[in-house]
Design an enzyme around this catalytic site. Sequence first.
Site, mmCIF file in Angstrom:
data_model
loop_
_atom_site.group_PDB
_atom_site.id
_atom_site.type_symbol
_atom_site.label_atom_id
_atom_site.label_comp_id
_atom_site.label_asym_id
_atom_site.label_seq_id
_atom_site.Cartn_x
_atom_site.Cartn_y
_atom_site.Cartn_z
ATOM 1 N N GLY A 1 0.899 -1.146 -0.113
ATOM 2 C CA GLY A 1 0.083 -0.101 -0.209
ATOM 3 C C GLY A 1 1.030 1.236 -0.051
ATOM 4 C CB ILE B 1 -0.849 -3.567 23.860
ATOM 5 C CG1 ILE B 1 -2.197 -3.754 23.415
ATOM 6 C CG2 ILE B 1 -0.036 -3.644 22.453
ATOM 7 C CD1 ILE B 1 -2.508 -5.248 22.935
ATOM 8 C CB THR C 1 -16.592 -4.081 22.015
ATOM 9 O OG1 THR C 1 -17.566 -3.032 22.180
ATOM 10 C CG2 THR C 1 -15.387 -3.628 22.510
ATOM 11 C CE LYS D 1 -9.297 5.833 24.913
ATOM 12 N NZ LYS D 1 -9.126 5.788 23.395
ATOM 13 C CE1 TYR E 1 -6.922 6.632 27.465
ATOM 14 C CE2 TYR E 1 -7.478 4.752 29.004
ATOM 15 C CZ TYR E 1 -7.071 5.045 27.777
ATOM 16 O OH TYR E 1 -6.678 4.185 26.844
ATOM 17 C CG ASN F 1 -4.929 5.074 17.651
ATOM 18 O OD1 ASN F 1 -4.987 4.269 18.241
ATOM 19 N ND2 ASN F 1 -3.706 5.851 17.488
ATOM 20 C CB ALA G 1 -15.060 9.102 32.073
HETATM 21 N N1 LIG Z 1 -1.251 0.873 24.110
HETATM 22 C C1 LIG Z 1 -2.126 0.294 24.890
HETATM 23 O O1 LIG Z 1 -2.009 -0.821 25.630
HETATM 24 C C2 LIG Z 1 -3.635 0.563 25.024
HETATM 25 C C3 LIG Z 1 -4.485 -0.211 25.852
HETATM 26 C C4 LIG Z 1 -5.642 0.430 25.759
HETATM 27 C C5 LIG Z 1 -6.418 1.156 24.871
HETATM 28 N N2 LIG Z 1 -5.604 2.039 24.096
HETATM 29 C C6 LIG Z 1 -6.057 2.915 23.207
HETATM 30 O O2 LIG Z 1 -5.132 2.910 21.942
HETATM 31 C C7 LIG Z 1 -5.089 4.173 21.136
HETATM 32 C C8 LIG Z 1 -3.597 4.268 20.937
HETATM 33 O O3 LIG Z 1 -2.798 4.246 22.244
HETATM 34 P P1 LIG Z 1 -1.085 4.421 22.341
HETATM 35 O O4 LIG Z 1 -0.814 3.705 23.365
HETATM 36 O O5 LIG Z 1 -0.670 4.012 21.137
HETATM 37 O O6 LIG Z 1 -1.413 5.876 22.475
HETATM 38 P P2 LIG Z 1 0.254 6.780 22.435
HETATM 39 O O7 LIG Z 1 -0.031 7.690 23.760
HETATM 40 O O8 LIG Z 1 1.530 6.092 22.170
HETATM 41 O O9 LIG Z 1 -0.154 7.655 20.951
HETATM 42 C C9 LIG Z 1 -1.237 8.558 21.049
HETATM 43 C C10 LIG Z 1 -1.154 9.532 19.688
HETATM 44 O O10 LIG Z 1 -1.986 10.504 19.640
HETATM 45 C C11 LIG Z 1 -1.568 11.719 19.465
HETATM 46 N N3 LIG Z 1 -2.486 12.819 19.845
HETATM 47 C C12 LIG Z 1 -2.607 13.203 21.149
HETATM 48 N N4 LIG Z 1 -3.651 14.398 21.003
HETATM 49 C C13 LIG Z 1 -3.909 14.313 19.787
HETATM 50 C C14 LIG Z 1 -4.770 15.536 18.874
HETATM 51 N N5 LIG Z 1 -5.547 16.194 19.715
HETATM 52 N N6 LIG Z 1 -5.031 15.191 17.830
HETATM 53 C C15 LIG Z 1 -4.344 14.300 17.110
HETATM 54 N N7 LIG Z 1 -3.476 13.399 17.602
HETATM 55 C C16 LIG Z 1 -3.319 13.431 18.828
HETATM 56 C C17 LIG Z 1 -0.141 11.812 19.961
HETATM 57 O O11 LIG Z 1 0.655 12.757 19.607
HETATM 58 C C18 LIG Z 1 0.297 10.416 19.806
HETATM 59 O O12 LIG Z 1 0.862 10.201 18.657
HETATM 60 C C19 LIG Z 1 -5.500 5.192 22.164
HETATM 61 O O13 LIG Z 1 -6.870 5.436 21.887
HETATM 62 C C20 LIG Z 1 -5.750 4.290 23.653
HETATM 63 O O14 LIG Z 1 -6.625 4.887 24.468
HETATM 64 C C21 LIG Z 1 -3.999 1.661 24.095
#
Ligand SMILES: NC(=O)c1ccc[n+]([C@@H]2O[C@H](COP(=O)([O-])OP(=O)(O)OC[C@H]3O[C@@H](n4cnc5c(N)ncnc54)[C@H](O)[C@@H]3O)[C@@H](O)[C@H]2O)c1
Length: 250
Positions: free
Chosen positions: A55, A190, A240, A161, A157, A91, A159
């Site tokens: 891609g 993760i 989900t 989610k 956070y 995301n 709330a």
């Molecule tokens: N990593 C995990 O284990 C985990 C677990 C549960 C849920 N999640 C969910 O997965 C998603 C990604 O998680 P992650 O750990 O990769 O997060 P992360 O914090 O590594 O990355 C989040 C990204 O969002 C960007 N961001 C922040 N504010 C922004 C805005 N206003 N506009 C655009 N971009 C913005 C940041 O710059 C960053 O690159 C999130 O929604 C998180 O809630 C992650």
Amino acid sequence: MNIDLSGRSALVTGAAQGLGLAMAKALTEAGATVMLTDVSDTVGAAATDLNAGPGRAIGRTLDVQDEAAWEDALDGLEAETGKPVGIVINNAALTLASSIWDLSLDEWDRVMAVNLKGYFIGCRCAGRRMRQAGWGRIINLSSLAGQRGGLVGGVHYSASKGGILALSKCFALELAGDGVTVNIISPAAIEGPMSRSMPQDKVAALASGIPVKRLGSDAEVGMAAVYLASDQAAFVTGSTLDVNGGLLMR
Ligand SMILES: NC(=O)c1ccc[n+]([C@@H]2O[C@H](COP(=O)([O-])OP(=O)(O)OC[C@H]3O[C@@H](n4cnc5c(N)ncnc54)[C@H](O)[C@@H]3O)[C@@H](O)[C@H]2O)c1
């Protein structure tokens, strides 16, 4: 099952790093043209790194709170590919581990603006275009914290989610007759920067509390996104997909 997303275009928010980047990578590996977006301008370099094919990846800054910027980004993707946007993954998120008792209302608003309002704007901008085109896949990232509660990432956070679960079902209902599905990926445990910086014995202790006895990988979240983005998932909406090693079984 062989999933081919060639001919599809996608926009992923918060894709400069972490799960957003992993999902963008998985989509490009399945053949899609993917616009990686983020508030961080490192997103351009992140996109360049994904251009090994099959891609294509494009990087663009986008603050998910800005509706006009969403429209510009979607216009840009559609101009680039010559077709309506097919896949949007909401995301981006703020995770601020403040205590319930100390966090300011300003911080509460900031988290809700990115984690919930930003998702609403993304769903609405993409949903309008997808409804008109008669095909679309919206995927919203929630979290175990939004399903079960939890204070590790902050009450705001969790709330936000939890709100994403209801928000997604509203859009799923609204768009179900138009060829557009809206689903949720809910990850937990993760492997990431935090677990990689922990001592081995701490990681082992963490893993022993997970039914599958290990942490998940970002690639496993990427594959969940590829499935939900596919034609094969056309009958799956408002659902989900838990990617959590069995930490929550419903
Ligand atoms: N990593 C995990 O284990 C985990 C677990 C549960 C849920 N999640 C969910 O997965 C998603 C990604 O998680 P992650 O750990 O990769 O997060 P992360 O914090 O590594 O990355 C989040 C990204 O969002 C960007 N961001 C922040 N504010 C922004 C805005 N206003 N506009 C655009 N971009 C913005 C940041 O710059 C960053 O690159 C999130 O929604 C998180 O809630 C992650």
